[in-house]
Design a protein around this motif. Sequence first.
Motif, short mmCIF file in Angstrom:
data_model
loop_
_atom_site.label_atom_id
_atom_site.label_comp_id
_atom_site.label_asym_id
_atom_site.label_seq_id
_atom_site.Cartn_x
_atom_site.Cartn_y
_atom_site.Cartn_z
N ASP A 1 -31.78 61.68 11.81
CA ASP A 1 -32.50 60.53 11.27
C ASP A 1 -33.62 61.06 10.39
O ASP A 1 -34.72 61.36 10.86
CB ASP A 1 -33.05 59.66 12.40
CG ASP A 1 -33.74 58.41 11.87
OD1 ASP A 1 -33.77 58.22 10.64
OD2 ASP A 1 -34.24 57.61 12.68
N ASP B 1 -19.63 59.35 1.96
CA ASP B 1 -19.41 59.72 3.35
C ASP B 1 -18.28 60.73 3.53
O ASP B 1 -17.84 60.99 4.65
CB ASP B 1 -19.12 58.48 4.19
CG ASP B 1 -17.77 57.85 3.83
OD1 ASP B 1 -17.33 58.02 2.68
OD2 ASP B 1 -17.19 57.17 4.70
N TRP C 1 -28.08 54.80 11.99
CA TRP C 1 -27.42 53.80 12.82
C TRP C 1 -26.34 53.07 12.04
O TRP C 1 -25.27 52.73 12.58
CB TRP C 1 -28.46 52.81 13.38
CG TRP C 1 -29.39 53.48 14.33
CD1 TRP C 1 -30.71 53.79 14.10
CD2 TRP C 1 -29.09 53.99 15.63
NE1 TRP C 1 -31.24 54.45 15.20
CE2 TRP C 1 -30.27 54.57 16.14
CE3 TRP C 1 -27.94 54.00 16.42
CZ2 TRP C 1 -30.32 55.16 17.40
CZ3 TRP C 1 -27.99 54.58 17.67
CH2 TRP C 1 -29.17 55.15 18.15
N THR C 2 -26.59 52.85 10.75
CA THR C 2 -25.54 52.27 9.90
C THR C 2 -24.33 53.21 9.86
O THR C 2 -23.18 52.77 9.94
CB THR C 2 -26.08 52.05 8.47
OG1 THR C 2 -27.26 51.25 8.52
CG2 THR C 2 -25.05 51.37 7.59
N MET C 3 -24.62 54.52 9.73
CA MET C 3 -23.55 55.50 9.63
C MET C 3 -22.76 55.59 10.93
O MET C 3 -21.51 55.71 10.92
CB MET C 3 -24.13 56.87 9.27
CG MET C 3 -23.08 57.86 8.82
SD MET C 3 -22.29 57.31 7.30
CE MET C 3 -20.83 58.33 7.31
N ALA D 1 -30.68 48.78 17.92
CA ALA D 1 -29.68 49.59 17.22
C ALA D 1 -28.84 50.40 18.20
O ALA D 1 -27.61 50.44 18.11
CB ALA D 1 -30.37 50.52 16.23
N LEU E 1 -28.27 59.54 4.56
CA LEU E 1 -27.78 58.21 4.88
C LEU E 1 -28.44 57.71 6.17
O LEU E 1 -28.77 58.50 7.06
CB LEU E 1 -26.26 58.24 5.04
CG LEU E 1 -25.49 58.68 3.79
CD1 LEU E 1 -24.01 58.92 4.13
CD2 LEU E 1 -25.61 57.65 2.68
N GLU E 2 -28.63 56.41 6.27
CA GLU E 2 -29.30 55.82 7.43
C GLU E 2 -28.43 55.99 8.67
O GLU E 2 -27.24 55.65 8.65
CB GLU E 2 -29.57 54.33 7.15
CG GLU E 2 -30.66 53.73 8.02
CD GLU E 2 -30.15 53.38 9.40
OE1 GLU E 2 -30.94 53.48 10.36
OE2 GLU E 2 -28.97 53.01 9.54
N THR F 1 -26.55 48.21 20.26
CA THR F 1 -25.44 47.70 19.45
C THR F 1 -24.34 48.74 19.31
O THR F 1 -23.15 48.45 19.51
CB THR F 1 -25.95 47.29 18.05
OG1 THR F 1 -26.91 46.23 18.19
CG2 THR F 1 -24.81 46.81 17.17
N VAL F 2 -24.71 49.98 18.93
CA VAL F 2 -23.71 51.04 18.80
C VAL F 2 -23.04 51.30 20.14
O VAL F 2 -21.83 51.57 20.21
CB VAL F 2 -24.35 52.32 18.23
CG1 VAL F 2 -23.36 53.48 18.25
CG2 VAL F 2 -24.83 52.08 16.80
N GLY G 1 -22.30 53.20 13.10
CA GLY G 1 -21.46 52.01 13.16
C GLY G 1 -20.25 52.13 12.24
O GLY G 1 -19.13 51.73 12.61
N HIS G 2 -20.46 52.72 11.07
CA HIS G 2 -19.37 52.94 10.12
C HIS G 2 -18.33 53.89 10.72
O HIS G 2 -17.13 53.65 10.64
CB HIS G 2 -19.95 53.51 8.84
CG HIS G 2 -18.93 53.92 7.81
ND1 HIS G 2 -18.18 53.00 7.11
CD2 HIS G 2 -18.54 55.14 7.38
CE1 HIS G 2 -17.37 53.64 6.28
NE2 HIS G 2 -17.57 54.94 6.43
#
Length: 381
Positions: free
Chosen positions: A42, A20, A74-76, A109, A71-72, A112-113, A78-79
Amino acid sequence: MTRLQVGLMDMVLAGRPGVDSLTRANYLAAVANRVDSFWIPDHINSLFPTALWQPKYAGAARIVPTADAYLEPWTMLGHLAARNRIGRLKLGVSVTDTGRRNPAVTAQAAATVHLLTKGRAILGIGTGEREANEPYGVPWDRPVARFEEAMATIRALWNSGGELVNRDSEFFPLRNAVFDLPSYRGRWPEIWIAAHGPRMLRAAGRYADGLFPAFPHSPQEYAQRLDVVRCAASDAGRDPMAITPAMWMIVVTGRTAGEVDDALDSELIRAGGLLASDERYARHGAQHPLGEGFAGAQDILPQAWDEQTALSYIKGVPPGLLREMMLCGTPDEVLEQAAVWRDHGVRHLVVVNGSLLQRNFGKGIASMVPFTKVLRSLRRL
């Protein structure tokens, strides 16, 4: 006139030294340059030919081993939200699609974000492209019909108040479905739709908080499409002026005209011209290298091309087409071009530094100086 808002997009590719590292550096640059939003795509694979991702064609290949290591998103996001406490940028996906992702999962998703960022998430969404669907067993027939049903599903879940939702749908039927995540202070994430064709533009009028196209067209065409969206919003009983007119564009810049010309002559940047439709080629007196009637970015499948095949295709890209598709030139020239888009209705311009894809690694890195000048100056338009 309202100030032009500016967004920065990162390609969210796994790089070096950390996966990242590049994304974090871009995020910090966005904060330092006081832009309004930060975006990631995406994708599972690239819209560019994999066979040309070599240092001799793209200097960036020295620090990004592959152009397909996305990289995915929504995960990113959130990170990023968890790791970076400075800045209050809006965070968006540009854009997710409604074929590969079930709309209930997308609704979860994004919500959540939105909660984690205290109301800063934007759900960029569209039909997607063939390259992220068909190779993975996801049907690519009737993408717009699938999109319309997905949007209706997301809105139905968000507006359910935790009550059971039953909804008939050819693609996404709901049977006693529960969605009980709360909104953030009564607001759900804004939905920005990547709409281009007539049916998608009408859907944007019904569902969108922002119009967010990317495929090549002219400022005049943008203004006409924005009118269609606003008319559709009015017909649906919505406030047409509440829809944010946004645009995603690649910037190819340099300190001199010669540096810009060198960048535009690079193989990976020229490959970007393959994302235009055959209709766009015809306006330049040419036929698309992938054949008559080729639809462009939505239908391209470049992963299986070998090196020579990819090189043969990009030879057919008219130079003038690239300048039409992107914001190209020295910083002053780029700003002049951006002002034309502003004058035709754009109020939020999201940019990515395409100069980094050029052949010469040193010049690609050096392009960050004029690109930063562009980024800072856009906010003053």
